[in-house]
Design a protein around this motif. Structure first.
Motif, PDB file in Angstrom:
ATOM      1  N   GLY A  40       1.311  22.860  -6.212  1.00 44.49           N
ATOM      2  CA  GLY A  40       1.952  24.132  -5.899  1.00 44.49           C
ATOM      3  C   GLY A  40       3.096  23.921  -4.929  1.00 44.49           C
ATOM      4  N   THR A  41       4.002  24.853  -4.898  1.00 45.80           N
ATOM      5  CA  THR A  41       5.215  24.710  -4.095  1.00 45.80           C
ATOM      6  C   THR A  41       5.414  25.873  -3.123  1.00 45.80           C
ATOM      7  N   GLY A  42       4.434  26.772  -3.060  1.00 44.97           N
ATOM      8  CA  GLY A  42       4.584  27.955  -2.242  1.00 44.97           C
ATOM      9  C   GLY A  42       5.157  29.133  -2.998  1.00 44.97           C
ATOM     10  N   ARG A  43       5.397  28.982  -4.282  1.00 46.79           N
ATOM     11  CA  ARG A  43       5.993  30.074  -5.060  1.00 46.79           C
ATOM     12  C   ARG A  43       5.160  31.350  -4.959  1.00 46.79           C
ATOM     13  N   GLU A  44       3.831  31.198  -4.999  1.00 48.31           N
ATOM     14  CA  GLU A  44       2.951  32.367  -4.950  1.00 48.31           C
ATOM     15  C   GLU A  44       2.727  32.861  -3.514  1.00 48.31           C
ATOM     16  N   MET A  45       3.242  32.118  -2.530  1.00 51.84           N
ATOM     17  CA  MET A  45       3.040  32.438  -1.113  1.00 51.84           C
ATOM     18  C   MET A  45       1.560  32.587  -0.779  1.00 51.84           C
ATOM     19  N   ALA A  46       0.736  31.849  -1.488  1.00 51.59           N
ATOM     20  CA  ALA A  46      -0.711  31.847  -1.276  1.00 51.59           C
ATOM     21  C   ALA A  46      -1.106  30.574  -0.539  1.00 51.59           C
ATOM     22  N   ALA A  47      -2.200  30.640   0.223  1.00 55.89           N
ATOM     23  CA  ALA A  47      -2.650  29.463   0.965  1.00 55.89           C
ATOM     24  C   ALA A  47      -2.913  28.286   0.035  1.00 55.89           C
ATOM     25  N   HIS A  48      -3.579  28.548  -1.091  1.00 59.40           N
ATOM     26  CA  HIS A  48      -3.932  27.441  -1.987  1.00 59.40           C
ATOM     27  C   HIS A  48      -2.728  26.903  -2.762  1.00 59.40           C
ATOM     28  N   ASP A  49      -1.615  27.645  -2.775  1.00 65.45           N
ATOM     29  CA  ASP A  49      -0.402  27.216  -3.457  1.00 65.45           C
ATOM     30  C   ASP A  49       0.588  26.570  -2.489  1.00 65.45           C
ATOM     31  N   THR A  50       0.249  26.531  -1.227  1.00 68.47           N
ATOM     32  CA  THR A  50       1.177  26.075  -0.191  1.00 68.47           C
ATOM     33  C   THR A  50       0.617  24.933   0.645  1.00 68.47           C
ATOM     34  N   VAL A  51      -0.599  25.098   1.159  1.00 67.08           N
ATOM     35  CA  VAL A  51      -1.151  24.146   2.122  1.00 67.08           C
ATOM     36  C   VAL A  51      -1.352  22.751   1.530  1.00 67.08           C
ATOM     37  N   PRO A  52      -1.922  22.590   0.321  1.00 68.54           N
ATOM     38  CA  PRO A  52      -2.109  21.228  -0.193  1.00 68.54           C
ATOM     39  C   PRO A  52      -0.808  20.442  -0.305  1.00 68.54           C
ATOM     40  N   PHE A  53       0.261  21.082  -0.798  1.00 65.06           N
ATOM     41  CA  PHE A  53       1.539  20.378  -0.923  1.00 65.06           C
ATOM     42  C   PHE A  53       2.130  20.070   0.450  1.00 65.06           C
ATOM     43  N   ALA A  54       2.021  21.010   1.381  1.00 66.07           N
ATOM     44  CA  ALA A  54       2.531  20.765   2.726  1.00 66.07           C
ATOM     45  C   ALA A  54       1.820  19.579   3.381  1.00 66.07           C
ATOM     46  N   LEU A  55       0.500  19.518   3.246  1.00 68.30           N
ATOM     47  CA  LEU A  55      -0.233  18.395   3.841  1.00 68.30           C
ATOM     48  C   LEU A  55       0.042  17.099   3.104  1.00 68.30           C
ATOM     49  N   TRP A  56       0.294  17.174   1.788  1.00 65.08           N
ATOM     50  CA  TRP A  56       0.701  15.979   1.028  1.00 65.08           C
ATOM     51  C   TRP A  56       1.988  15.422   1.606  1.00 65.08           C
ATOM     52  N   ILE A  57       2.963  16.290   1.873  1.00 66.26           N
ATOM     53  CA  ILE A  57       4.241  15.832   2.426  1.00 66.26           C
ATOM     54  C   ILE A  57       4.033  15.239   3.816  1.00 66.26           C
ATOM     55  N   ALA A  58       3.247  15.918   4.659  1.00 64.67           N
ATOM     56  CA  ALA A  58       2.999  15.414   6.006  1.00 64.67           C
ATOM     57  C   ALA A  58       2.307  14.057   5.976  1.00 64.67           C
ATOM     58  N   ALA A  59       1.354  13.887   5.057  1.00 66.85           N
ATOM     59  CA  ALA A  59       0.639  12.618   4.939  1.00 66.85           C
ATOM     60  C   ALA A  59       1.543  11.525   4.389  1.00 66.85           C
ATOM     61  N   ARG A  60       2.314  11.861   3.370  1.00 67.61           N
ATOM     62  CA  ARG A  60       3.181  10.888   2.703  1.00 67.61           C
ATOM     63  C   ARG A  60       4.312  10.418   3.626  1.00 67.61           C
ATOM     64  N   HIS A  61       4.879  11.322   4.414  1.00 67.48           N
ATOM     65  CA  HIS A  61       6.042  11.004   5.241  1.00 67.48           C
ATOM     66  C   HIS A  61       5.717  11.133   6.730  1.00 67.48           C
ATOM     67  N   HIS A  62       4.542  10.679   7.110  1.00 66.14           N
ATOM     68  CA  HIS A  62       4.087  10.862   8.494  1.00 66.14           C
ATOM     69  C   HIS A  62       4.878  10.053   9.500  1.00 66.14           C
ATOM     70  N   THR A  63       5.679   9.093   9.059  1.00 70.78           N
ATOM     71  CA  THR A  63       6.478   8.298   9.997  1.00 70.78           C
ATOM     72  C   THR A  63       7.913   8.802  10.103  1.00 70.78           C
TER      73      THR A  63
END
Length: 286
Positions: free
Chosen positions: A213-236
């Motif tokens: 998800g990309t946040g299109r639905e502005m829902a927690a389940h459509d936003t948080v997983p992708f946001a944490l994926w980005i934070a984990a992937r680019h944590h440095t």
């Protein structure tokens, strides 16, 4: 308590929010392709305004006082900050004397599952640091004031835990960050999304975005997983993380706020020009 880390998280959140607010939908802005920061100044949105209330209440009370938080949301509500229609309606009802305890539960026939509770909560995780039981309890309490539905609360818990883990282990990222979050999030769509993010850590960003998800639905389940994926992937790299947000997220300011708030709770380097471009935090938080 780690007030300094909470403030660092809030500052990062504001930069991520304000940076993201300069862009439209993916592919709409040539600066994303060129990786050219948009011209200053960058004004922040409701994400930062509400996060400031969380930080201020924590500093004044040492915990989330839900009545004080609701009152702060109302006092500092600025309709020009881009609030979602549901939250805007709630805050106007609070201002009219309605009880947040009744109104938040009854919104959307059971409470909102939007991403609004998640977007503002990272400083809380940094504030309480290693005290995970308190992080969990107060993340829930902070969400309940406006986003009482199960998934809305779960989104806030996931982001607060991620920020807490980064505050304790500043370089934490990758699979370790996501796996540290998963067991503390109640079963549901948000947790399933974060579990999927682990398997997608090495996938191209377009694949992760399509799956999480990309946040299109502005829902927690459509936003948080992708946001944490980005934070984990680019944590440095704070900068790389936010360019990834601008490249693929559709609720760009909110995904940016979550990613930046989590990263800034730990080791981070925010480009000086980005800090200078971002609207200062309001004086009332002090």
């Amino acid at each position: 308590m780690t007030v300094e880390q909470a403030l660092a998280s809030l500052r990062g959140l504001a930069v991520g929010d304000a940076f993201g607010a300069q862009f439209g939908l993916p592919g709409d802005h040539p600066d994303v392709v060129a990786r050219k920061p948009p011209p200053a100044p960058w004004g922040w949105t409701d994400d930062t305004e509400m996060a400031c209330s969380i930080y201020a209440v924590l500093c004044r009370h040492g915990r989330i006082d839900q009545d004080a938080l609701a009152a702060s949301f109302v006092e500092h509500y600025d309709a020009d900050r881009g609030y979602g229609s549901g939250t805007e309606r709630l805050l106007n009802q609070f201002r009219g004397g309605g009880s947040w305890r009744e109104l938040a539960v009854n919104a959307f026939k059971g409470g909102s599952w939007g991403n609004g509770a998640a977007m503002r909560v990272a400083p809380l995780g940094a504030f309480h640091g290693p005290d995970l039981p308190r992080v969990l309890r107060e993340a829930e309490q902070s969400a309940e004031v406006t986003h009482a539905y199960f998934e809305g609360v779960a989104g806030a818990v996931a982001v607060a835990v991620a920020a807490s883990l980064r505050a304790v282990t500043p370089n934490l990222g990758g699979e370790a960050l996501l796996r540290g979050v998963i067991p503390l999030v109640p079963p549901g769509q948000v947790r399933t999304g974060v579990e999927s993010a682990v398997a997608l850590l090495n996938a191209p960003v377009r694949v992760a975005a399509a799956r999480l998800g990309t946040g299109r639905e502005m829902a927690a389940h459509d936003t948080v997983p992708f946001a944490l994926w980005i934070a984990a992937r680019h944590h440095t790299s704070f900068e790389e993380a936010l360019w990834t947000v601008a490249q693929r997220a559709e609720d760009v300011d909110t995904v940016g706020a979550i990613v930046a708030g989590v990263l800034a709770a730990g080791d981070h380097h925010i480009p000086a020009k980005w800090l200078e471009a971002t609207e200062p935090l309001p004086a009332w938080i002090r």
